[in-house]
Scaffold this motif. Structure first.
Motif, mmCIF file in Angstrom:
data_model
loop_
_atom_site.group_PDB
_atom_site.id
_atom_site.type_symbol
_atom_site.label_atom_id
_atom_site.label_comp_id
_atom_site.label_asym_id
_atom_site.label_seq_id
_atom_site.Cartn_x
_atom_site.Cartn_y
_atom_site.Cartn_z
ATOM 1 N N ASN A 52 0.793 -1.226 0.000
ATOM 2 C CA ASN A 52 0.000 0.000 0.000
ATOM 3 C C ASN A 52 0.822 1.271 0.000
ATOM 4 N N ILE A 159 -12.251 -0.003 -5.258
ATOM 5 C CA ILE A 159 -12.450 -0.433 -3.864
ATOM 6 C C ILE A 159 -13.887 -0.038 -3.529
ATOM 7 N N MET A 189 -11.268 -8.349 -2.732
ATOM 8 C CA MET A 189 -10.349 -8.448 -1.603
ATOM 9 C C MET A 189 -10.747 -9.694 -0.793
ATOM 10 N N ARG A 205 -6.994 -8.839 -5.009
ATOM 11 C CA ARG A 205 -6.014 -8.341 -4.034
ATOM 12 C C ARG A 205 -6.391 -8.865 -2.657
HETATM 13 C C1 LIG Z 1 -5.276 -3.738 2.118
HETATM 14 C C2 LIG Z 1 -5.816 -3.748 0.745
HETATM 15 C C3 LIG Z 1 -6.273 -4.935 0.161
HETATM 16 C C4 LIG Z 1 -6.336 -6.257 0.903
HETATM 17 O O1 LIG Z 1 -7.339 -6.213 1.864
HETATM 18 P P1 LIG Z 1 -7.804 -7.532 2.666
HETATM 19 O O2 LIG Z 1 -9.164 -7.200 3.144
HETATM 20 O O3 LIG Z 1 -6.817 -7.721 3.756
HETATM 21 O O4 LIG Z 1 -7.803 -8.653 1.710
HETATM 22 C C5 LIG Z 1 -6.685 -4.881 -1.148
HETATM 23 N N1 LIG Z 1 -6.677 -3.727 -1.848
HETATM 24 C C6 LIG Z 1 -6.242 -2.573 -1.327
HETATM 25 C C7 LIG Z 1 -6.247 -1.351 -2.155
HETATM 26 C C8 LIG Z 1 -5.826 -2.543 -0.012
HETATM 27 O O5 LIG Z 1 -5.415 -1.387 0.519
#
Ligand SMILES: *Cc1c(COP(=O)(O)O)cnc(C)c1O
Length: 216
Positions: A52, A159, A189, A205
């Motif tokens: 990040n 996101i 995620m 991700r």
């Molecule tokens: C931290 C993060 C993730 C991963 O999140 P998790 O819920 O732990 O899988 C994915 N994308 C971004 C942009 C993040 O900051």
């Protein structure tokens, strides 16, 4: 959950959606995880990671890469223009191209350095005031602008808002990518990666589901 289990879930979601195996790549999000956990995952043969922050990645990946030179690292978090040059040297892809000023800076640095990581444009699909990203209504113009700057834009990233069904946002992102002729879709995620794969994600991700809760 283990890396193997998550990979199996991804393969199952790919098959259910009629997509070829390996269509969705797993980015193991190693931000704020102890080095020992990251090394475990490297030792299992995984080579694609996400971070990040430029600063944090700069503190660990050059060292990990001495032992695992083929490890790839993608930047997922916001990028300040004054860290752009450092980011270009560290990351194989940047998922957070979110504004014209950053596009112009990356284009100038790409000229100077003679290379540029692959780029994903972050889209603020929920149109949230506090979240960065290009608005859906502005994405087509921004893609044109990036293309005029010769930037290697390969896809879109989102996101979703925490309190909404992510599938609606994944579907919107897929629609915007199709409309702008981009094939990459960085979405999904730990809590929703299977739904993202069902809707066409090329990169999921996943952090806490692989590594456990983060060390804040
Ligand atoms: C931290 C993060 C993730 C991963 O999140 P998790 O819920 O732990 O899988 C994915 N994308 C971004 C942009 C993040 O900051």
């Amino acid at each position: 959950m283990s890396l193997t289990e998550i990979s199996a879930h991804i393969a199952k979601a790919e098959a259910a959606a009629g997509r070829p195996e390996g269509a969705a790549q797993l980015i193991a999000v190693s931000k704020r995880q102890p080095d020992a956990r990251v090394i475990e995952v490297l030792e299992q043969g995984h080579r694609l990671f996400g971070e990040n922050q430029v600063q944090e990645a700069a503190g660990k990946w050059p060292i990990f890469r001495e032992t695992y030179p083929d490890a790839k690292v993608h930047l997922l978090g916001p990028l300040q223009t004054n860290k752009a040059r450092q980011a270009m040297g560290l990351f194989d892809a940047i998922h957070s191209l979110d504004r014209p000023k950053l596009a112009k800076t990356l284009a100038r640095l790409a000229q100077e350095e003679g290379h540029c990581p692959e780029l994903f444009i972050q889209v603020n699909t929920g149109e949230e005031a506090q979240k960065s990203g290009v608005l859906p209504s502005e994405i087509e113009a921004f893609v044109v602008e990036c293309s005029a700057l010769d930037l290697p834009v390969v896809g879109l990233m989102c996101i979703p808002p925490v309190d909404e069904e992510p599938s609606l946002h994944f579907a919107l992102l897929a629609k915007l990518a199709a409309r702008t002729g981009l094939s990459g879709l960085s979405m999904g995620m730990s809590g929703d990666y299977e739904r993202a794969v069902a809707l066409g994600a090329t990169h999921v991700r996943v952090g806490s589901a692989i590594f456990g809760a983060r060390d804040y």
